[in-house]
Scaffold this active site. Structure first.
Site, PDB file in Angstrom:
ATOM      1  N   ASP A   1      54.119 -65.175  36.029  1.00  0.00           N
ATOM      2  CA  ASP A   1      55.226 -66.038  35.596  1.00  0.00           C
ATOM      3  C   ASP A   1      56.562 -65.328  35.822  1.00  0.00           C
ATOM      4  O   ASP A   1      57.320 -65.077  34.890  1.00  0.00           O
ATOM      5  CB  ASP A   1      55.033 -66.390  34.115  1.00  0.00           C
TER       6      ASP A   1
ATOM      7  N   GLY B   1      58.182 -71.462  22.572  1.00  0.00           N
ATOM      8  CA  GLY B   1      57.803 -72.017  23.870  1.00  0.00           C
ATOM      9  C   GLY B   1      56.646 -72.985  23.709  1.00  0.00           C
ATOM     10  O   GLY B   1      56.280 -73.367  22.595  1.00  0.00           O
ATOM     11  N   ALA B   2      56.088 -73.368  24.846  1.00  0.00           N
ATOM     12  CA  ALA B   2      54.968 -74.291  24.830  1.00  0.00           C
ATOM     13  C   ALA B   2      53.729 -73.645  24.210  1.00  0.00           C
ATOM     14  O   ALA B   2      52.921 -74.310  23.573  1.00  0.00           O
ATOM     15  CB  ALA B   2      54.669 -74.754  26.245  1.00  0.00           C
ATOM     16  N   GLU B   3      53.615 -72.354  24.391  1.00  0.00           N
ATOM     17  CA  GLU B   3      52.391 -71.674  23.979  1.00  0.00           C
ATOM     18  C   GLU B   3      52.584 -70.744  22.786  1.00  0.00           C
ATOM     19  O   GLU B   3      51.638 -70.465  22.067  1.00  0.00           O
ATOM     20  CB  GLU B   3      51.868 -70.809  25.146  1.00  0.00           C
ATOM     21  N   ALA B   4      53.797 -70.241  22.648  1.00  0.00           N
ATOM     22  CA  ALA B   4      53.975 -69.176  21.656  1.00  0.00           C
ATOM     23  C   ALA B   4      55.252 -69.335  20.849  1.00  0.00           C
ATOM     24  O   ALA B   4      56.203 -69.994  21.271  1.00  0.00           O
ATOM     25  CB  ALA B   4      53.987 -67.826  22.369  1.00  0.00           C
TER      26      ALA B   4
ATOM     27  N   ILE C   1      63.203 -66.379  17.430  1.00  0.00           N
ATOM     28  CA  ILE C   1      64.031 -66.194  18.624  1.00  0.00           C
ATOM     29  C   ILE C   1      63.646 -67.123  19.772  1.00  0.00           C
ATOM     30  O   ILE C   1      64.458 -67.419  20.632  1.00  0.00           O
ATOM     31  CB  ILE C   1      64.082 -64.720  19.142  1.00  0.00           C
TER      32      ILE C   1
END
Ligand SMILES: Nc1ncnc2c1ncn2[C@@H]1O[C@H](COP(=O)(O)OP(=O)(O)OP(=O)(O)O)[C@@H](O)[C@H]1O
Ligand SMILES: [Mg+2]
Length: 227
Positions: free
Chosen positions: A110, A6-9, A3
């Site tokens: 965030d 992202g940059a991290e996950a 879904i």
């Protein structure tokens, strides 16, 4: 089903469950990367629970792994996609919830409109009544959050939200920000002090912008206009 990435996950949905896996970063020293991913995962699980205890809706944490979390899937829409049409009601609800978080010293870290999910209650569309609370607002993505009593940390949390409204929801910006702040102040006793700190944070932010571009930026700030 994937879904989001992202940059991290990386987030995968499996039925009613979302698996959020913090992915390896090759540019970080492996040991450090490992430590960081574990730390953020543990912190996110803890803050999701603490926010819930403070009365803020968050997805339930179903399973906590070292670098991944299984959390409840919230079947709704990103606030980002619906804010412009339902501005005042949603913004009041955002302000009330951030007030709750801050009164428990939880800093989200965030506060963007992609990290909030609206779940409409049954029949809301059919009634079409926008003046009643016909939705629940969920907060997600606490991976950058922390606990702090400091007014300045709370102010920075709000400042980011202000920046997001300014850049992503500029047509409703003034109305939205007023609704957020009014509600925030109404629901948080220490709110006035945070807003004072916010003005300081803003002047620093603008100073940075000014020096970066080498010229003064237009003074179109709506930050102080809460009344
Ligand atoms: N529990 C959930 N239920 C439904 N959708 C979700 C849920 N968690 C995340 N999402 C969707 O996935 C997107 C990305 O999730 P999230 O914000 O947690 O990850 P991220 O921004 O990549 O994380 P981080 O900033 O911690 O690296 C959200 O904007 C949302 O659309
Ligand atoms: Mg996010």
């Amino acid at each position: 089903m994937l879904i989001a990435k992202g940059a991290e996950a990386e987030l995968n949905r499996e039925g009613d469950v979302v698996v959020k896996e913090r992915i390896k970063k090759s540019y970080r020293i492996p040991e450090l990367d490992d430590k960081l991913r574990k730390r953020r995962t543990a912190l996110e699980a803890r803050l999701l629970r603490e926010a819930r205890r403070a009365g803020v809706l968050t997805p339930q944490v179903l399973e906590e792994g070292k670098t991944s979390l299984k959390i409840e899937f919230i079947d709704g829409q990103k606030v980002k996609d619906v804010l412009d049409e339902n501005c005042t009601d949603i913004c009041k609800e955002i302000g009330r919830n951030v007030a709750l978080l801050h009164s428990y010293d939880i800093i989200h870290g965030d506060l963007t409109t992609s990290n909030m999910i609206i779940k409409w209650k049954d029949g809301a569309g059919a009634r079409g009544d926008k003046h009643v609370h016909i939705f629940s607002l969920y907060f997600i993505d606490f991976g950058l959050g922390f606990i702090s009593k400091r007014e300045e940390d709370k102010a920075v949390d709000l400042y980011l939200l202000h920046e997001v409204l300014e850049s992503t929801h500029f047509t409703i910006m003034e109305k939205a920000w007023k609704a957020v702040l009014d509600s925030y102040k109404r629901h948080y006793q220490g709110g006035d002090k945070v807003i004072k700190a916010l003005l300081k944070v803003e002047s620093r932010g603008r100073y940075k912008l000014r020096t970066k571009s080498g010229r003064a930026i237009k003074s179109s700030s709506t930050l102080h206009r809460s009344n």
